[in-house]
Each structure stands twice: as structure tokens, then as C-alpha cells.
Scaffold this motif. Structure first.
Motif, short mmCIF file in Angstrom:
data_model
loop_
_atom_site.label_atom_id
_atom_site.label_comp_id
_atom_site.label_asym_id
_atom_site.label_seq_id
_atom_site.Cartn_x
_atom_site.Cartn_y
_atom_site.Cartn_z
N UNK A 42 -2.46 2.91 4.76
CA UNK A 42 -1.22 2.36 4.24
C UNK A 42 -0.02 3.00 4.92
N UNK A 43 1.06 2.27 4.88
CA UNK A 43 2.33 2.74 5.40
C UNK A 43 3.19 3.15 4.22
N UNK A 44 3.61 4.39 4.21
CA UNK A 44 4.54 4.88 3.20
C UNK A 44 5.86 5.11 3.93
N UNK A 63 5.51 1.25 -0.19
CA UNK A 63 4.10 1.44 0.18
C UNK A 63 3.50 0.08 0.47
N UNK A 64 2.92 -0.07 1.64
CA UNK A 64 2.23 -1.31 1.98
C UNK A 64 0.90 -0.96 2.63
N UNK A 65 -0.11 -1.72 2.26
CA UNK A 65 -1.42 -1.55 2.87
C UNK A 65 -1.39 -2.05 4.31
N UNK A 66 -2.19 -1.41 5.14
CA UNK A 66 -2.32 -1.81 6.53
C UNK A 66 -3.73 -2.32 6.80
N UNK A 67 -3.81 -3.27 7.67
CA UNK A 67 -5.10 -3.77 8.14
C UNK A 67 -5.13 -3.58 9.65
N UNK A 68 -5.92 -2.59 10.10
CA UNK A 68 -5.97 -2.23 11.52
C UNK A 68 -4.57 -1.95 12.07
N UNK A 69 -3.77 -1.26 11.27
CA UNK A 69 -2.44 -0.84 11.69
C UNK A 69 -1.33 -1.85 11.47
N UNK A 98 3.23 1.68 -8.78
CA UNK A 98 2.44 2.02 -7.59
C UNK A 98 3.34 2.40 -6.41
N UNK A 99 4.48 1.77 -6.31
CA UNK A 99 5.38 2.06 -5.21
C UNK A 99 5.88 3.50 -5.25
N UNK A 100 5.97 4.09 -6.43
CA UNK A 100 6.47 5.46 -6.57
C UNK A 100 5.35 6.49 -6.66
#
Length: 153
Positions: A42-44, A63-69, A98-100
Motif C-alpha cells: 500500500x501507499x501511505x 492510504x491506498x492499496x497497490x497492485x504491483x506498484x 482505516x485512513x488514519x
């Protein structure tokens, strides 16, 4: 007003990243590898809105999930939903909470060192940030920044 972007690496350290790279990753024009920071799944992203004297005005967390970057449409939509969830009641929705969650305990100290400002300066916190608001409102990032400029006075 200016923006400074930071990401949390796999070791829990905030790392400043170039503005253009952070904005390209959010826009889907680049993957997170362009940030040159070792990330997990994930990208924070911390967006620090600072005034002309380099004092923090507001700090945003995303916060966002990453899929292969890469940020996927699904993870982008989840971030947008977190911003709009709760019908105006702050943190009343799990997506907002969740964001925090999952940030380094010492994020204030790390950000204070990076921006050379007292840790107590970070009192106004928000979800998402100008990049997300730009998408949500359907306006340019410059328009969002002008809004903050006017709001802060």
C-alpha cells in the motif's frame, strides 16, 4: 500555499518524495516505483499543506492499496469513498478510520524534522488531501490549492 509529499516506507519512515512523482502516481501516469522508496502493498501518502513561511497549515493522510506498484481504480474509489463516508460525521465510518490507522507512532516527530518545524504544529488533520479533492470535485489541483489559500487567508 505549497504542498510537500511524504510516503511511509516499509520500515515506517516518512520519506519526502518529489511533487511531480507523487502527483503522477495518483493520476495513474506512473507506478509507485517512481517514488524511489521501498513500499509494501500500500501507499501511505502524507500531504503537508504549508504556508509561505513553511509553517504547516494542514496535514492530510491517504492510504491506498497497490497492485504491483500501481494504484488501481478499485483502491482509488475506496479512497474517494472514505472521504465522502460518514455523512459529515468525522470518523463515523470504518473506511474513514482505516485512513488514519497504521501510521508510524512518531509521524509528528518525523514530519517536524523533515519540515524543520515544531511537532506541535500539526494540529489540523484531514483525509485524502488536495490530490483526492481534485478528483472528487472534478477540478484542477491549482483550483483546490486556491481554495485552501482563500480559506486560510
Amino acid at each position: 500555499m505549497n504542498l510537500r509529499y511524504f510516503v511511509v516506507d516499509v520500515d515506517g519512515q516518512l520519506r519526502r518524495v518529489p511533487t511531480a512523482a507523487a502527483e503522477a502516481v495518483w493520476a495513474g501516469e506512473a507506478d509507485a516505483g517512481e517514488l524511489d522508496v521501498m513500499l509494501g502493498s500500500e501507499l501511505k501518502l502524507v500531504s503537508a499543506l504549508i504556508d509561505e513561511e513553511l509553517n504547516p497549515v494542514m496535514t492530510f493522510f491517504l492510504r491506498v492499496d497497490l497492485d504491483r506498484g500501481a494504484i488501481t481504480e478499485e483502491s482509488r474509489l475506496a479512497a474517494l469513498e472514505a472521504i465522502t463516508a460518514g455523512q459529515g460525521r468525522r470518523l463515523s465510518d470504518q473506511r474513514q478510520r482505516r485512513q488514519f490507522e497504521g501510521w508510524p507512532d512518531d509521524w509528528r516527530r518525523q514530519l517536524a524534522v523533515a519540515l524543520d518545524t515544531p511537532a506541535g504544529s500539526f494540529t489540523k488533520l484531514g483525509l485524502g488531501g488536495p490530490l483526492v479533492l481534485s478528483d472528487l470535485w472534478g477540478v484542477s489541483l491549482d483550483t483546490v490549492m486556491a481554495y485552501f489559500e482563500k480559506a486560510v487567508g
